[in-house]
Scaffold this motif. Structure first.
Motif, PDB file in Angstrom:
ATOM      1  N   ASP A 112     -38.888  12.604 -34.547  1.00  0.00           N
ATOM      2  CA  ASP A 112     -40.028  12.206 -35.387  1.00  0.00           C
ATOM      3  C   ASP A 112     -41.342  12.439 -34.652  1.00  0.00           C
ATOM      4  O   ASP A 112     -42.273  13.033 -35.189  1.00  0.00           O
ATOM      5  CB  ASP A 112     -39.927  10.720 -35.771  1.00  0.00           C
ATOM      6  CG  ASP A 112     -38.788  10.438 -36.739  1.00  0.00           C
ATOM      7  OD1 ASP A 112     -37.973  11.356 -36.981  1.00  0.00           O
ATOM      8  OD2 ASP A 112     -38.721   9.316 -37.251  1.00  0.00           O
TER       9      ASP A 112
ATOM     10  N   VAL B  95     -33.058  20.388 -32.451  1.00  0.00           N
ATOM     11  CA  VAL B  95     -32.523  20.531 -33.814  1.00  0.00           C
ATOM     12  C   VAL B  95     -31.843  21.868 -34.102  1.00  0.00           C
ATOM     13  O   VAL B  95     -31.161  22.006 -35.127  1.00  0.00           O
ATOM     14  CB  VAL B  95     -33.623  20.306 -34.892  1.00  0.00           C
ATOM     15  CG1 VAL B  95     -34.202  18.912 -34.792  1.00  0.00           C
ATOM     16  CG2 VAL B  95     -34.682  21.371 -34.871  1.00  0.00           C
TER      17      VAL B  95
ATOM     18  N   LEU C 287     -25.137  23.248 -39.832  1.00  0.00           N
ATOM     19  CA  LEU C 287     -25.217  22.977 -41.268  1.00  0.00           C
ATOM     20  C   LEU C 287     -25.285  24.276 -42.060  1.00  0.00           C
ATOM     21  O   LEU C 287     -24.555  24.455 -43.039  1.00  0.00           O
ATOM     22  CB  LEU C 287     -26.440  22.110 -41.577  1.00  0.00           C
ATOM     23  CG  LEU C 287     -26.714  21.885 -43.065  1.00  0.00           C
ATOM     24  CD1 LEU C 287     -25.630  21.007 -43.671  1.00  0.00           C
ATOM     25  CD2 LEU C 287     -28.076  21.266 -43.268  1.00  0.00           C
TER      26      LEU C 287
ATOM     27  N   ARG D  92     -41.035   8.624 -45.390  1.00  0.00           N
ATOM     28  CA  ARG D  92     -39.994   8.979 -46.365  1.00  0.00           C
ATOM     29  C   ARG D  92     -38.638   9.241 -45.726  1.00  0.00           C
ATOM     30  O   ARG D  92     -37.652   9.463 -46.436  1.00  0.00           O
ATOM     31  CB  ARG D  92     -40.436  10.223 -47.137  1.00  0.00           C
ATOM     32  CG  ARG D  92     -41.704   9.930 -47.937  1.00  0.00           C
ATOM     33  CD  ARG D  92     -42.105  11.079 -48.790  1.00  0.00           C
ATOM     34  NE  ARG D  92     -41.081  11.284 -49.817  1.00  0.00           N
ATOM     35  CZ  ARG D  92     -41.069  12.312 -50.636  1.00  0.00           C
ATOM     36  NH1 ARG D  92     -41.988  13.229 -50.561  1.00  0.00           N
ATOM     37  NH2 ARG D  92     -40.121  12.435 -51.535  1.00  0.00           N
ATOM     38  N   GLY D  93     -38.553   9.251 -44.426  1.00  0.00           N
ATOM     39  CA  GLY D  93     -37.272   9.481 -43.763  1.00  0.00           C
ATOM     40  C   GLY D  93     -37.466  10.037 -42.371  1.00  0.00           C
ATOM     41  O   GLY D  93     -38.590  10.278 -41.928  1.00  0.00           O
ATOM     42  N   SER D  94     -36.341  10.264 -41.702  1.00  0.00           N
ATOM     43  CA  SER D  94     -36.398  10.745 -40.313  1.00  0.00           C
ATOM     44  C   SER D  94     -36.694  12.246 -40.278  1.00  0.00           C
ATOM     45  O   SER D  94     -36.454  12.971 -41.240  1.00  0.00           O
ATOM     46  CB  SER D  94     -35.078  10.466 -39.606  1.00  0.00           C
ATOM     47  OG  SER D  94     -34.078  11.344 -40.087  1.00  0.00           O
TER      48      SER D  94
ATOM     49  N   LEU E  89     -35.153  14.431 -38.434  1.00  0.00           N
ATOM     50  CA  LEU E  89     -33.899  15.192 -38.463  1.00  0.00           C
ATOM     51  C   LEU E  89     -33.402  15.359 -39.904  1.00  0.00           C
ATOM     52  O   LEU E  89     -32.970  16.447 -40.285  1.00  0.00           O
ATOM     53  CB  LEU E  89     -32.834  14.521 -37.586  1.00  0.00           C
ATOM     54  CG  LEU E  89     -31.535  15.318 -37.432  1.00  0.00           C
ATOM     55  CD1 LEU E  89     -31.802  16.689 -36.835  1.00  0.00           C
ATOM     56  CD2 LEU E  89     -30.545  14.536 -36.574  1.00  0.00           C
ATOM     57  N   ALA E  90     -33.490  14.306 -40.700  1.00  0.00           N
ATOM     58  CA  ALA E  90     -33.068  14.403 -42.106  1.00  0.00           C
ATOM     59  C   ALA E  90     -33.944  15.413 -42.847  1.00  0.00           C
ATOM     60  O   ALA E  90     -33.447  16.211 -43.659  1.00  0.00           O
ATOM     61  CB  ALA E  90     -33.140  13.036 -42.777  1.00  0.00           C
ATOM     62  N   TRP E  91     -35.249  15.404 -42.567  1.00  0.00           N
ATOM     63  CA  TRP E  91     -36.173  16.333 -43.219  1.00  0.00           C
ATOM     64  C   TRP E  91     -35.850  17.783 -42.841  1.00  0.00           C
ATOM     65  O   TRP E  91     -35.774  18.664 -43.684  1.00  0.00           O
ATOM     66  CB  TRP E  91     -37.610  15.965 -42.834  1.00  0.00           C
ATOM     67  CG  TRP E  91     -38.652  16.758 -43.559  1.00  0.00           C
ATOM     68  CD1 TRP E  91     -39.045  16.614 -44.843  1.00  0.00           C
ATOM     69  CD2 TRP E  91     -39.456  17.802 -43.007  1.00  0.00           C
ATOM     70  NE1 TRP E  91     -40.044  17.516 -45.151  1.00  0.00           N
ATOM     71  CE2 TRP E  91     -40.312  18.259 -44.023  1.00  0.00           C
ATOM     72  CE3 TRP E  91     -39.534  18.392 -41.751  1.00  0.00           C
ATOM     73  CZ2 TRP E  91     -41.233  19.281 -43.827  1.00  0.00           C
ATOM     74  CZ3 TRP E  91     -40.450  19.410 -41.553  1.00  0.00           C
ATOM     75  CH2 TRP E  91     -41.281  19.842 -42.590  1.00  0.00           C
TER      76      TRP E  91
ATOM     77  N   LEU F   1     -32.968  18.952 -41.695  1.00  0.00           N
ATOM     78  CA  LEU F   1     -31.671  19.350 -42.238  1.00  0.00           C
ATOM     79  C   LEU F   1     -31.735  19.575 -43.753  1.00  0.00           C
ATOM     80  O   LEU F   1     -31.008  20.419 -44.293  1.00  0.00           O
ATOM     81  CB  LEU F   1     -30.597  18.320 -41.871  1.00  0.00           C
ATOM     82  CG  LEU F   1     -30.257  18.256 -40.371  1.00  0.00           C
ATOM     83  CD1 LEU F   1     -29.239  17.151 -40.100  1.00  0.00           C
ATOM     84  CD2 LEU F   1     -29.773  19.600 -39.857  1.00  0.00           C
ATOM     85  N   THR F   2     -32.620  18.847 -44.428  1.00  0.00           N
ATOM     86  CA  THR F   2     -32.824  19.093 -45.860  1.00  0.00           C
ATOM     87  C   THR F   2     -33.407  20.485 -46.057  1.00  0.00           C
ATOM     88  O   THR F   2     -32.968  21.230 -46.954  1.00  0.00           O
ATOM     89  CB  THR F   2     -33.743  18.018 -46.483  1.00  0.00           C
ATOM     90  OG1 THR F   2     -33.125  16.742 -46.326  1.00  0.00           O
ATOM     91  CG2 THR F   2     -34.005  18.291 -47.941  1.00  0.00           C
TER      92      THR F   2
ATOM     93  N   HIS G  62     -30.571  22.937 -45.440  1.00  0.00           N
ATOM     94  CA  HIS G  62     -29.594  22.970 -46.529  1.00  0.00           C
ATOM     95  C   HIS G  62     -30.150  23.745 -47.722  1.00  0.00           C
ATOM     96  O   HIS G  62     -29.461  24.574 -48.323  1.00  0.00           O
ATOM     97  CB  HIS G  62     -29.196  21.549 -46.938  1.00  0.00           C
ATOM     98  CG  HIS G  62     -28.101  21.525 -47.949  1.00  0.00           C
ATOM     99  ND1 HIS G  62     -28.350  21.396 -49.295  1.00  0.00           N
ATOM    100  CD2 HIS G  62     -26.758  21.661 -47.811  1.00  0.00           C
ATOM    101  CE1 HIS G  62     -27.204  21.434 -49.940  1.00  0.00           C
ATOM    102  NE2 HIS G  62     -26.222  21.594 -49.075  1.00  0.00           N
TER     103      HIS G  62
END
Length: 180
Positions: free
Chosen positions: A4, A25, A32, A65-67, A69-71, A73-74, A77
Protein backbone atom coordinates in the motif's frame (compact mmCIF):
# COMPACT_ATOMS: atom_id res chain seq x y z
CA UNK A 1 7.62 -1.64 3.32
CA UNK A 2 4.09 -2.77 2.46
CA UNK A 3 2.49 -2.72 -0.97
CA UNK A 4 0.00 0.00 0.00
CA UNK A 5 2.73 2.44 1.01
CA UNK A 6 4.88 1.54 -2.01
CA UNK A 7 1.96 2.07 -4.39
CA UNK A 8 1.23 5.50 -2.90
CA UNK A 9 4.89 6.46 -3.39
CA UNK A 10 4.80 5.12 -6.97
CA UNK A 11 1.77 7.37 -7.56
CA UNK A 12 4.05 10.25 -6.64
CA UNK A 13 6.64 9.17 -9.25
CA UNK A 14 9.09 7.37 -6.94
CA UNK A 15 11.04 4.97 -9.18
CA UNK A 16 12.79 3.21 -6.30
CA UNK A 17 9.39 2.47 -4.74
CA UNK A 18 8.28 1.05 -8.11
CA UNK A 19 11.31 -1.28 -8.16
CA UNK A 20 10.41 -2.53 -4.70
CA UNK A 21 6.72 -2.86 -5.60
CA UNK A 22 7.66 -4.69 -8.80
CA UNK A 23 9.72 -7.19 -6.79
CA UNK A 24 6.88 -7.63 -4.32
CA UNK A 25 3.97 -8.15 -6.77
CA UNK A 26 5.50 -9.53 -9.99
CA UNK A 27 5.36 -13.15 -8.77
CA UNK A 28 1.70 -13.08 -7.69
CA UNK A 29 0.74 -11.12 -10.85
CA UNK A 30 2.46 -13.64 -13.11
CA UNK A 31 0.95 -16.59 -11.22
CA UNK A 32 -2.57 -15.21 -11.50
CA UNK A 33 -2.18 -14.32 -15.16
CA UNK A 34 -0.72 -17.75 -15.95
CA UNK A 35 -3.69 -19.50 -14.32
CA UNK A 36 -6.07 -17.50 -16.54
CA UNK A 37 -4.12 -17.31 -19.82
CA UNK A 38 -2.34 -20.70 -19.51
CA UNK A 39 0.24 -19.96 -22.25
CA UNK A 40 3.57 -19.07 -20.55
CA UNK A 41 4.73 -16.63 -23.26
CA UNK A 42 1.38 -14.87 -23.36
CA UNK A 43 1.32 -14.82 -19.56
CA UNK A 44 4.70 -13.09 -19.41
CA UNK A 45 3.51 -10.50 -21.91
CA UNK A 46 0.28 -9.81 -20.02
CA UNK A 47 2.13 -9.63 -16.68
CA UNK A 48 4.51 -7.03 -18.14
CA UNK A 49 1.52 -5.04 -19.46
CA UNK A 50 -0.05 -5.13 -16.00
CA UNK A 51 3.14 -3.95 -14.29
CA UNK A 52 3.54 -1.15 -16.84
CA UNK A 53 -0.09 -0.19 -16.25
CA UNK A 54 0.67 -0.20 -12.55
CA UNK A 55 3.35 2.48 -13.05
CA UNK A 56 1.04 4.57 -15.25
CA UNK A 57 -2.11 4.34 -13.16
CA UNK A 58 -0.80 4.14 -9.59
CA UNK A 59 -2.51 7.48 -8.84
CA UNK A 60 -5.91 5.80 -9.29
CA UNK A 61 -5.29 3.52 -6.32
CA UNK A 62 -7.59 4.36 -3.40
CA UNK A 63 -6.41 2.75 -0.13
CA UNK A 64 -9.88 3.31 1.32
CA UNK A 65 -11.36 0.79 -1.14
CA UNK A 66 -8.97 -2.10 -0.50
CA UNK A 67 -5.38 -3.25 -0.33
CA UNK A 68 -2.78 -2.46 -2.98
CA UNK A 69 -2.21 -6.15 -3.64
CA UNK A 70 -5.93 -6.73 -4.24
CA UNK A 71 -6.01 -3.71 -6.58
CA UNK A 72 -2.96 -4.94 -8.53
CA UNK A 73 -4.32 -8.47 -8.80
CA UNK A 74 -7.68 -7.10 -9.98
CA UNK A 75 -5.84 -5.24 -12.75
CA UNK A 76 -3.97 -8.44 -13.61
CA UNK A 77 -7.11 -10.56 -13.67
CA UNK A 78 -8.97 -8.11 -15.90
CA UNK A 79 -6.05 -7.85 -18.33
CA UNK A 80 -5.67 -11.65 -18.44
CA UNK A 81 -9.38 -12.18 -19.09
CA UNK A 82 -9.26 -9.53 -21.83
CA UNK A 83 -6.35 -11.40 -23.47
CA UNK A 84 -8.19 -14.74 -23.33
CA UNK A 85 -11.35 -13.19 -24.80
CA UNK A 86 -9.34 -11.47 -27.52
CA UNK A 87 -7.53 -14.67 -28.42
CA UNK A 88 -10.78 -16.66 -28.42
CA UNK A 89 -12.47 -14.05 -30.62
CA UNK A 90 -9.53 -14.16 -33.05
CA UNK A 91 -9.69 -17.96 -33.24
CA UNK A 92 -13.46 -17.86 -33.76
CA UNK A 93 -13.06 -15.22 -36.47
CA UNK A 94 -10.36 -17.28 -38.22
CA UNK A 95 -12.45 -20.45 -38.03
CA UNK A 96 -15.52 -18.68 -39.44
CA UNK A 97 -13.46 -17.23 -42.27
CA UNK A 98 -11.84 -20.59 -43.03
CA UNK A 99 -15.23 -22.30 -43.02
CA UNK A 100 -16.71 -19.58 -45.23
CA UNK A 101 -13.77 -19.89 -47.66
CA UNK A 102 -14.05 -23.69 -47.72
CA UNK A 103 -17.82 -23.60 -48.25
CA UNK A 104 -17.45 -21.01 -51.00
CA UNK A 105 -14.81 -23.06 -52.77
CA UNK A 106 -16.86 -26.23 -52.45
CA UNK A 107 -20.08 -24.53 -53.54
CA UNK A 108 -18.33 -22.88 -56.47
CA UNK A 109 -16.90 -26.16 -57.72
CA UNK A 110 -20.20 -27.97 -57.19
CA UNK A 111 -22.11 -25.26 -59.01
CA UNK A 112 -19.70 -25.29 -61.94
CA UNK A 113 -19.94 -29.06 -62.25
CA UNK A 114 -23.71 -28.94 -61.97
CA UNK A 115 -23.97 -26.19 -64.56
CA UNK A 116 -21.73 -28.16 -66.93
CA UNK A 117 -23.87 -31.26 -66.52
CA UNK A 118 -27.05 -29.28 -67.10
CA UNK A 119 -25.63 -27.68 -70.26
CA UNK A 120 -24.67 -31.11 -71.60
CA UNK A 121 -28.11 -32.48 -70.74
CA UNK A 122 -29.85 -29.59 -72.55
CA UNK A 123 -27.52 -30.04 -75.57
CA UNK A 124 -28.45 -33.72 -75.81
CA UNK A 125 -32.14 -32.91 -75.60
CA UNK A 126 -31.80 -30.13 -78.21
CA UNK A 127 -30.29 -32.66 -80.64
CA UNK A 128 -33.41 -34.82 -80.25
CA UNK A 129 -35.51 -32.02 -81.78
CA UNK A 130 -36.08 -31.71 -85.47
CA UNK A 131 -33.73 -29.30 -87.23
CA UNK A 132 -36.55 -26.76 -87.65
CA UNK A 133 -37.59 -26.95 -83.98
CA UNK A 134 -33.95 -26.72 -82.81
CA UNK A 135 -33.37 -23.68 -85.06
CA UNK A 136 -36.45 -21.85 -83.70
CA UNK A 137 -35.70 -22.66 -80.05
CA UNK A 138 -32.03 -21.68 -80.43
CA UNK A 139 -32.87 -18.32 -81.99
CA UNK A 140 -35.47 -17.52 -79.33
CA UNK A 141 -33.78 -18.81 -76.18
CA UNK A 142 -30.05 -18.62 -76.89
CA UNK A 143 -29.90 -15.60 -79.16
CA UNK A 144 -32.73 -13.66 -77.53
CA UNK A 145 -35.05 -13.10 -80.51
CA UNK A 146 -38.79 -12.68 -80.07
CA UNK A 147 -41.14 -15.09 -81.88
CA UNK A 148 -41.88 -12.35 -84.42
CA UNK A 149 -38.13 -11.77 -85.03
CA UNK A 150 -37.56 -15.54 -85.39
CA UNK A 151 -40.33 -15.62 -87.97
CA UNK A 152 -38.74 -12.73 -89.89
CA UNK A 153 -35.25 -14.30 -89.79
CA UNK A 154 -36.52 -17.65 -91.01
CA UNK A 155 -38.95 -16.07 -93.52
CA UNK A 156 -41.84 -18.04 -92.01
CA UNK A 157 -45.31 -17.09 -90.86
CA UNK A 158 -45.54 -16.24 -87.13
CA UNK A 159 -48.05 -19.06 -86.57
CA UNK A 160 -45.61 -21.64 -87.99
CA UNK A 161 -42.83 -20.41 -85.68
CA UNK A 162 -45.17 -20.54 -82.69
CA UNK A 163 -46.14 -24.13 -83.56
CA UNK A 164 -42.47 -25.17 -83.92
CA UNK A 165 -41.64 -23.51 -80.63
CA UNK A 166 -44.55 -25.14 -78.81
CA UNK A 167 -43.72 -28.58 -80.18
CA UNK A 168 -39.97 -28.13 -79.59
CA UNK A 169 -40.47 -26.91 -76.03
CA UNK A 170 -42.86 -29.78 -75.33
CA UNK A 171 -40.26 -32.28 -76.55
CA UNK A 172 -37.51 -30.53 -74.53
CA UNK A 173 -39.67 -30.54 -71.39
CA UNK A 174 -40.34 -34.24 -71.87
CA UNK A 175 -36.65 -34.99 -72.50
CA UNK A 176 -35.42 -32.90 -69.56
CA UNK A 177 -38.16 -34.12 -67.24
CA UNK A 178 -37.59 -37.74 -68.20
CA UNK A 179 -33.86 -37.56 -67.45
CA UNK A 180 -34.38 -36.03 -64.00
Amino acid sequence: MEADELLLRVAGGDQRAFEDLYTLVSGPVFGLVKRVVRDPAQSEEVAQEVLLELWRSAARFDPGRGSALAWVLTLAHRRAVDRVRSARAAVDRDQREALRARETAFDQVAEEVEAGLEREWVRRCLHRLTALQRQSVTLAYYEGYTYREVAERLSLPLGTVKTRMRDGLTRLRHCLGGAA
